[in-house]
Design an enzyme around this catalytic site. Structure first.
Site, short mmCIF file in Angstrom:
data_model
loop_
_atom_site.label_atom_id
_atom_site.label_comp_id
_atom_site.label_asym_id
_atom_site.label_seq_id
_atom_site.Cartn_x
_atom_site.Cartn_y
_atom_site.Cartn_z
N LYS A 264 0.84 -1.21 0.00
CA LYS A 264 0.00 0.00 0.00
C LYS A 264 0.87 1.25 0.00
O LYS A 264 1.74 1.41 0.86
CB LYS A 264 -0.91 0.00 1.24
CG LYS A 264 -1.73 1.29 1.42
CD LYS A 264 -2.68 1.20 2.62
CE LYS A 264 -3.38 2.53 2.88
NZ LYS A 264 -4.29 2.47 4.07
N ASP A 269 -2.83 10.03 3.94
CA ASP A 269 -4.23 9.62 4.05
C ASP A 269 -4.99 10.59 4.95
O ASP A 269 -4.93 10.50 6.17
CB ASP A 269 -4.31 8.19 4.62
CG ASP A 269 -5.75 7.69 4.71
OD1 ASP A 269 -6.65 8.36 4.16
OD2 ASP A 269 -5.96 6.62 5.33
N LYS A 276 -10.66 12.33 8.30
CA LYS A 276 -10.24 11.86 9.62
C LYS A 276 -10.27 13.02 10.62
O LYS A 276 -10.12 14.17 10.24
CB LYS A 276 -8.80 11.34 9.55
CG LYS A 276 -8.63 10.03 8.83
CD LYS A 276 -7.14 9.65 8.79
CE LYS A 276 -6.94 8.33 8.08
NZ LYS A 276 -7.55 7.18 8.76
N ASP A 287 1.37 6.19 5.64
CA ASP A 287 0.39 5.23 5.12
C ASP A 287 0.89 4.54 3.84
O ASP A 287 0.16 3.80 3.20
CB ASP A 287 -0.95 5.94 4.88
CG ASP A 287 -2.14 5.00 5.02
OD1 ASP A 287 -1.99 3.94 5.63
OD2 ASP A 287 -3.20 5.35 4.47
N ASP A 346 -12.44 6.75 3.52
CA ASP A 346 -11.24 6.50 4.33
C ASP A 346 -10.82 5.03 4.26
O ASP A 346 -9.74 4.67 4.72
CB ASP A 346 -11.49 6.91 5.79
CG ASP A 346 -10.21 7.10 6.57
OD1 ASP A 346 -9.13 7.11 5.95
OD2 ASP A 346 -10.29 7.25 7.81
N GLU A 348 -9.56 3.46 1.85
CA GLU A 348 -8.99 3.62 0.51
C GLU A 348 -7.91 2.59 0.19
O GLU A 348 -7.68 2.27 -0.97
CB GLU A 348 -8.41 5.04 0.36
CG GLU A 348 -6.97 5.24 0.89
CD GLU A 348 -6.83 5.04 2.39
OE1 GLU A 348 -7.85 5.03 3.10
OE2 GLU A 348 -5.69 4.88 2.87
N ARG A 350 -7.70 -0.64 0.65
CA ARG A 350 -8.20 -1.86 0.00
C ARG A 350 -8.54 -1.61 -1.47
O ARG A 350 -8.46 -2.51 -2.29
CB ARG A 350 -9.39 -2.41 0.79
CG ARG A 350 -10.57 -1.50 0.84
CD ARG A 350 -11.55 -1.83 1.96
NE ARG A 350 -11.05 -1.45 3.28
CZ ARG A 350 -11.69 -1.68 4.42
NH1 ARG A 350 -12.85 -2.31 4.41
NH2 ARG A 350 -11.18 -1.29 5.57
N1 BES Z 1 -4.51 4.14 6.88
C1 BES Z 1 -5.67 3.85 7.63
C2 BES Z 1 -5.45 2.79 8.71
C3 BES Z 1 -4.47 3.11 9.82
C4 BES Z 1 -4.92 3.52 11.06
C5 BES Z 1 -3.11 2.93 9.64
C6 BES Z 1 -4.02 3.76 12.07
C7 BES Z 1 -2.21 3.19 10.66
C8 BES Z 1 -2.67 3.59 11.88
C9 BES Z 1 -6.77 3.33 6.71
O1 BES Z 1 -6.78 3.84 5.42
C10 BES Z 1 -8.09 3.70 7.31
O2 BES Z 1 -8.35 4.85 7.39
N2 BES Z 1 -8.87 2.69 7.72
C11 BES Z 1 -10.14 2.92 8.31
C12 BES Z 1 -11.12 1.96 7.70
C13 BES Z 1 -12.55 2.23 8.07
C14 BES Z 1 -13.03 3.50 7.41
C15 BES Z 1 -13.39 1.06 7.63
C16 BES Z 1 -10.01 2.70 9.81
O3 BES Z 1 -9.28 1.80 10.20
O4 BES Z 1 -10.62 3.46 10.55
ZN ZN Z 2 -5.01 4.52 4.71
MN MN Z 3 -7.88 5.63 5.25
#
Ligand code: BES
Ligand code: ZN
Ligand code: MN
Length: 497
Positions: A264, A269, A276, A287, A346, A348, A350
């Site tokens: 990734k 992000d 966020k 990220d 968010d 993104e 996947r």
């Molecule tokens: N990059 C984040 C996940 C992340 C969180 C990485 C903390 C490192 C530390 C990812 O893109 C994300 O935002 N995931 C969301 C998914 C949700 C919207 C289903 C999450 O984990 O909140």
């Molecule tokens: Zn992310």
């Molecule tokens: Mn995200």
């Protein structure tokens, strides 16, 4: 700058250095080092008998040394615990800890003594890795480096004669430590500096230098491939996306297997329209740590001349909330033809990985591993103690896990039950990109599974392990370089799959 790490056959008293690291086991009488106590004016014996120094993992006791017979200026007793199988991992950590201390003491040259049960090749390799990992801190954007000047030289010293196997072990450790530090620099770089174009350029330099073929697909080429999921994430940004494709094709390698490594590469992000919260958002510059791990691994694989074929793919983009950004409710079609309803922008990672997994299959990969800072839910599940491991079939997941074990990185197995697939049903499109709060790390993995086809595939969620919030004994604050060693080790082990 990092120290030059070399193997040397020397008696410890003959190592000309500012600091000699002596690993100490539990129930260790240091009987193989008769002059040590005297060289430190009795300090080693005193610290041991008063228990000021206990040979526990991460314990470090530094004292001055000297006298006619001892060349090291200081001795560091470094605890490595029991003399059992985990000793190699504790030695890596002990070397990293000692190097962090040595830098603050303004050392120029250090040496680590391989002794007792930690005298062989695995110890030599881990010591070299620890020396490099511990010497790293990212002061590129500071006028002055708080940790002091870099250490110039580090020796791994072993009993004579130096065997080719031991020298190679040090070379492997040095290559892996260096590659992990390069990956850390990529992930530590701020989002305004390391945008997708620069990430691709740096991948070209880092992997290209190692003899790996690098091709960077720009927005036009991405459009031609109909990668609507990657494009959907990139739409909200002024910075165009890139698809970084790295190929390690050693002469004479068998046509198969072909290992496909996918990382990734979200250079920042923000969450996009599903933005966020402000707190800790600055950390989202890392990220792309999964992508950085793939670039680092490709560099190590090239430099080590791994005899198997490996393809590395990093979809690189920002996730920003611009006026043309993807909205919640939008439907995107990826290169595989599957359609996705974007419920939350968010989620993104996947999306871009789905197009990259498809492309890895298209390029002929026979085995897949993706690495991603994918979900906060994985941080909740495992903290920073282990990365989450998903995949199928079980045999391939076990192969990846064993590679991690040999590399000294932790992967913890997580499930892919059919219930998670159901959570991703959409009334509008083939799939929704989120499956609700429950089992968030598992539904993210289930989404990726839909794009891995029937190839052996593993997914590693490094959201909890790619970054440390605070400096620790073994590492500076920031990116950890996690998974560079595991991915390389997996490629090295290819003939045995
Ligand atoms: N990059 C984040 C996940 C992340 C969180 C990485 C903390 C490192 C530390 C990812 O893109 C994300 O935002 N995931 C969301 C998914 C949700 C919207 C289903 C999450 O984990 O909140
Ligand atoms: Zn992310
Ligand atoms: Mn995200």
């Amino acid at each position: 700058m990092e120290p030059v790490v070399e193997a040397a056959a020397l008696a410890p008293q003959d190592a000309v250095c500012d600091l000699l690291i002596v690993p100490v086991f539990e129930d260790d009488d240091l009987g193989d080092l008769p002059g040590l106590d005297e060289a430190t004016g009795g300090e080693v014996g005193r610290a041991r008998s008063t228990r000021e120094f206990k040979p526990k993992p991460n314990a470090l006791f530094v004292t001055r040394a000297g006298g006619a017979a001892w060349k090291p200026a200081r001795i560091a007793l470094a605890g490595v615990g029991r003399a059992d199988s985990g000793g190699v991992d504790r030695l890596r950590a002990a070397c990293a800890t000692a190097l962090r201390t040595a830098r603050r003491q303004r050392a120029d040259t250090v040496a680590v003594l391989l002794r007792g049960p930690l005298g062989g090749e695995p110890a030599a390799r881990a010591a070299a890795e620890g020396l490099l990992l511990g010497s790293h801190n990212d002061a590129r954007y500071k006028s002055e480096d708080d940790d002091g000047p870099p250490i110039r030289r580090a020796l791994v010293i072993a009993a004579a004669p130096l065997t080719p196997a031991l020298e190679r072990a040090v070379e492997v450790g040095r290559t892996l430590g260096e590659a992990a530090n390069r990956a850390r620099e990529l992930a530590d770089a701020p989002g305004n500096v390391l945008h997708p174009r620069l990430f691709a350029e740096q991948a070209e330099a880092l992997a290209g230098d190692a003899g790996v073929g690098v091709e960077v697909l720009d927005e036009t080429a991405i459009d031609r491939l109909r990668m609507g999921l990657l494009q959907g994430v990139a739409r909200g940004s002024a910075e165009p996306p890139r698809l970084i494709v790295m190929r390690h094709e050693p002469e004479g390698a068998a046509r198969s297997p072909v290992l496909g490594l996918i990382g990734k590469g979200v250079t920042f992000d923000s969450g996009g329209i599903s933005i966020k919260p402000a707190e800790h958002m600055e950390q989202m510059k890392h990220d792309m740590a999964g992508g950085a791990a793939v670039v680092g691994a490709m560099r190590a694989i090239g430099r080590l001349g791994v005899p198997a074929r490996v393809i590395g793919i990093v979809p690189a983009t920002e996730n920003m909330p611009g006026g043309r950004a993807t909205r919640p409710g939008d439907v995107l079609a990826g290169a595989s033809g599957k359609t996705v309803e974007v419920i939350n922008t968010d989620a993104e990672g996947r999306l871009i990985l789905a197009d990259a997994l498809w492309y890895a299959r298209e390029l002929g990969a026979t085995h897949l591993v993706d690495v991603a800072t994918l979900t906060g839910a994985c941080v909740i599940a495992l903290g920073d103690a282990a990365s989450g491991l998903f995949g199928q079939p079980d045999g391939w997941v076990a192969t990846v896990r064993q590679a991690a074990e040999r590399a000294g990185e932790r992967l913890w197995p997580m499930p892919l039950y059919p219930e998670y697939d159901e959570q991703l049903r959409s009334a509008t499109a083939d799939l929704a990109n989120v499956g609700g709060r429950a089992g968030g790390a598992c539904t993210a993995a289930a989404f990726l599974k839909a794009f891995a086809g029937d190839l052996p595939w593993a997914h590693v969620d490094i959201a909890g392990t790619a970054w440390t919030d605070k400096a620790s004994a073994t590492q500076a604050k920031g990116a950890t370089g996690v998974m560079v060693r595991t991915l390389t080790e997996l490629a090295v082990g290819a003939p045995g799959w």
